[in-house]
Design an enzyme around this catalytic site. Structure first.
Site, PDB file in Angstrom:
ATOM      1  N   GLU A   7       0.851  -1.196   0.000  1.00 37.99           N
ATOM      2  CA  GLU A   7       0.000   0.000   0.000  1.00 37.99           C
ATOM      3  C   GLU A   7       0.882   1.239   0.000  1.00 37.99           C
ATOM      4  O   GLU A   7       1.839   1.284   0.779  1.00 37.99           O
ATOM      5  CB  GLU A   7      -0.914   0.003   1.226  1.00 37.99           C
ATOM      6  CG  GLU A   7      -1.918  -1.153   1.203  1.00 37.99           C
ATOM      7  CD  GLU A   7      -2.876  -1.165   2.390  1.00 37.99           C
ATOM      8  OE1 GLU A   7      -2.797  -0.247   3.240  1.00 37.99           O
ATOM      9  OE2 GLU A   7      -3.687  -2.084   2.487  1.00 37.99           O
ATOM     10  N   HIS A  51      -7.776   1.428   1.518  1.00 38.41           N
ATOM     11  CA  HIS A  51      -7.662   1.240   2.978  1.00 38.41           C
ATOM     12  C   HIS A  51      -8.430   2.321   3.744  1.00 38.41           C
ATOM     13  O   HIS A  51      -7.872   3.024   4.596  1.00 38.41           O
ATOM     14  CB  HIS A  51      -6.182   1.223   3.397  1.00 38.41           C
ATOM     15  CG  HIS A  51      -5.964   0.519   4.711  1.00 38.41           C
ATOM     16  ND1 HIS A  51      -4.871  -0.275   4.981  1.00 38.41           N
ATOM     17  CD2 HIS A  51      -6.720   0.470   5.849  1.00 38.41           C
ATOM     18  CE1 HIS A  51      -4.955  -0.755   6.218  1.00 38.41           C
ATOM     19  NE2 HIS A  51      -6.082  -0.322   6.762  1.00 38.41           N
TER      20      HIS A  51
HETATM   21  P1  NAD Z   1     -10.006  -8.304  17.099  1.00 38.89           P
HETATM   22  O1  NAD Z   1      -8.670  -8.597  17.675  1.00 38.89           O
HETATM   23  O2  NAD Z   1     -11.052  -7.726  17.982  1.00 38.89           O
HETATM   24  O3  NAD Z   1     -10.608  -9.616  16.414  1.00 38.89           O
HETATM   25  C1  NAD Z   1      -9.853 -10.472  15.603  1.00 38.89           C
HETATM   26  C2  NAD Z   1     -10.419 -11.868  15.799  1.00 38.89           C
HETATM   27  O4  NAD Z   1      -9.785 -12.741  14.866  1.00 38.89           O
HETATM   28  C3  NAD Z   1     -10.153 -12.448  17.210  1.00 38.89           C
HETATM   29  O5  NAD Z   1     -11.377 -12.780  17.836  1.00 38.89           O
HETATM   30  C4  NAD Z   1      -9.294 -13.687  16.937  1.00 38.89           C
HETATM   31  O6  NAD Z   1      -9.589 -14.760  17.813  1.00 38.89           O
HETATM   32  C5  NAD Z   1      -9.679 -14.015  15.515  1.00 38.89           C
HETATM   33  N1  NAD Z   1      -8.695 -14.812  14.805  1.00 38.89           N
HETATM   34  C6  NAD Z   1      -7.348 -14.763  14.844  1.00 38.89           C
HETATM   35  N2  NAD Z   1      -6.808 -15.666  13.997  1.00 38.89           N
HETATM   36  C7  NAD Z   1      -7.841 -16.304  13.408  1.00 38.89           C
HETATM   37  C8  NAD Z   1      -7.926 -17.331  12.438  1.00 38.89           C
HETATM   38  N3  NAD Z   1      -6.836 -17.892  11.891  1.00 38.89           N
HETATM   39  N4  NAD Z   1      -9.162 -17.739  12.060  1.00 38.89           N
HETATM   40  C9  NAD Z   1     -10.273 -17.173  12.579  1.00 38.89           C
HETATM   41  N5  NAD Z   1     -10.254 -16.209  13.521  1.00 38.89           N
HETATM   42  C10 NAD Z   1      -9.048 -15.779  13.918  1.00 38.89           C
HETATM   43  O7  NAD Z   1      -9.711  -7.335  15.866  1.00 38.89           O
HETATM   44  P2  NAD Z   1     -10.746  -6.357  15.137  1.00 38.89           P
HETATM   45  O8  NAD Z   1     -10.749  -5.043  15.841  1.00 38.89           O
HETATM   46  O9  NAD Z   1     -12.036  -7.071  14.926  1.00 38.89           O
HETATM   47  O10 NAD Z   1      -9.999  -6.129  13.744  1.00 38.89           O
HETATM   48  C11 NAD Z   1      -9.806  -7.193  12.817  1.00 38.89           C
HETATM   49  C12 NAD Z   1      -8.801  -6.756  11.770  1.00 38.89           C
HETATM   50  O11 NAD Z   1      -9.365  -5.727  10.962  1.00 38.89           O
HETATM   51  C13 NAD Z   1      -7.542  -6.106  12.370  1.00 38.89           C
HETATM   52  O12 NAD Z   1      -6.547  -7.071  12.603  1.00 38.89           O
HETATM   53  C14 NAD Z   1      -7.107  -5.108  11.356  1.00 38.89           C
HETATM   54  O13 NAD Z   1      -6.041  -5.680  10.613  1.00 38.89           O
HETATM   55  C15 NAD Z   1      -8.322  -4.915  10.440  1.00 38.89           C
HETATM   56  N6  NAD Z   1      -8.806  -3.528  10.380  1.00 38.89           N
HETATM   57  C16 NAD Z   1      -8.858  -2.903   9.174  1.00 38.89           C
HETATM   58  C17 NAD Z   1      -9.345  -1.603   9.075  1.00 38.89           C
HETATM   59  C18 NAD Z   1      -9.461  -0.916   7.738  1.00 38.89           C
HETATM   60  O14 NAD Z   1      -9.568   0.306   7.683  1.00 38.89           O
HETATM   61  N7  NAD Z   1      -9.486  -1.655   6.638  1.00 38.89           N
HETATM   62  C19 NAD Z   1      -9.758  -0.923  10.228  1.00 38.89           C
HETATM   63  C20 NAD Z   1      -9.705  -1.594  11.446  1.00 38.89           C
HETATM   64  C21 NAD Z   1      -9.221  -2.901  11.521  1.00 38.89           C
END
Ligand code: NAD
Length: 310
Positions: free
Chosen positions: A266, A285
């Site tokens: 990115e 993003h």
């Molecule tokens: P979070 O930590 O609350 O939830 C992530 C979940 O994924 C956890 O419950 C974990 O147990 C689960 N997990 C981990 N590995 C796994 C696997 N192999 N299979 C299934 N589940 C699995 O995180 P969140 O706040 O929900 O955010 C999720 C992701 O979204 C972040 O890691 C971030 O990279 C991304 N994000 C992107 C943006 C964007 O603007 N595009 C914004 C915010 C977050």
């Protein structure tokens, strides 16, 4: 300088830091990330370094942070921060957990509806008098369809809450979230295996961190196991979906649509890999970036910094 902010932060929150610690204690330069030498010099004596997702807090830059106690992350997802190395140096890494979850959840619902209906890209044809009514008359409704959430953490759960309001069925795969967790019942989500999710979901949305176990999770073989005509939405991290396999599945008609907000590199370099792909939404993003989310994220990090330095 006690506090250095290298990327965009809401001005109200920056002003709160200035009011608390003094104008001279805060260096806010939203473009500092683009001048690595200036950034390394600026962080040399800071106690707090606040970044968004472009500043790579690792290696030489981390070495330059000699006095830092806190790394504030204006968002979630710590793949641009060497968190173990920060921890080893006694630095506290503070993400804005949950503060942009609603923005992402709304992006998922919005793109899911747009992709299933597949009827909102006719503006220029309609304006040109082409009236493509027949071609656009078999879009799919969202109510009654099944949403498959891969990762049922903060964003996955909020997405489920919105999807329920639309009458979607919800299945989710998150082996780390025990069966006894209240979220499953409260949100009416069925806990399934990864294979069951692929077989059942009309819309698959990814909410997992980028880890060795999630890298390339949606490769050609797993995409092939998704339901015919399903929609894939990736707001999590680039590298979790194999772009070339996704393009092939969209072009062959195996998948009905996709929305991709995150990329391995990115900004995404210019390329024709996505050229001619039907029903594809690419965004830079921004799933978690809205006016309101920026305010919440910045305010949460300002609060945390004020507390940490108190
Ligand atoms: P979070 O930590 O609350 O939830 C992530 C979940 O994924 C956890 O419950 C974990 O147990 C689960 N997990 C981990 N590995 C796994 C696997 N192999 N299979 C299934 N589940 C699995 O995180 P969140 O706040 O929900 O955010 C999720 C992701 O979204 C972040 O890691 C971030 O990279 C991304 N994000 C992107 C943006 C964007 O603007 N595009 C914004 C915010 C977050």
């Amino acid at each position: 300088m006690r506090i250095v902010i290298s990327e965009f932060m809401d001005e109200v929150a920056v002003d709160r830091l200035r009011a608390t610690f003094g104008n001279d204690a805060v260096l806010y330069d939203a473009k500092l990330v683009d001048r690595p030498d200036d950034m390394a010099a600026a962080v040399a004596d800071c106690e707090v370094f606040i970044v968004r997702n472009r500043t790579q807090v690792r290696g030489a830059l981390l070495d330059a942070c000699k006095a830092a106690k806190v790394i504030g992350r204006l968002g979630v997802g710590l793949d641009n921060i060497d968190a173990p190395a920060c921890e080893a140096r006694g630095m506290k890494v503070i993400p804005a957990t949950g503060a942009n979850a609603l923005a992402v959840a709304e992006y998922v619902i919005g793109t899911a509806m747009a992709l299933r209906r597949a009827s909102y890209q006719s503006t220029y044809d309609v304006a040109a008098g082409k009236w493509p009514r027949n071609q656009l008359s078999s879009g799919r409704e969202t109510a009654g369809s099944t949403l498959g959430l891969v990762g049922f953490g903060s964003i996955g759960q909020l997405t489920a809450e919105l999807a329920r309001g639309l009458g979607m069925n919800i299945v989710a795969y998150d082996p780390a979230l025990p069966e006894t967790h209240t979220a499953w019942n409260e949100l009416g989500a069925k806990r399934v295996t990864f294979d069951e999710l692929l077989a059942q979901a009309d819309v698959v949305s990814l909410h997992v961190p980028l880890l060795e176990s999630t890298k390339n999770l949606f490769n050609a073989e797993r995409i092939a196991r998704m339901k015919a005509g399903a929609v894939l939405i990736n707001t999590s991290r680039g590298g979790i979906v194999d772009d070339a396999a996704l393009v092939a599945a969209l072009k062959s008609g195996k998948l009905g649509g996709a929305a991709i907000d995150v990329f391995t590199q990115e900004p995404l370099p210019a390329s024709d890999i996505f050229a001619g792909c039907p029903n594809l939404i690419l965004t830079p993003h921004i799933a978690g970036v809205t006016f309101e989310a920026n305010v919440r994220v910045s305010s949460m990090i300002a609060d945390a910094v004020i507390k940490a330095l108190a």
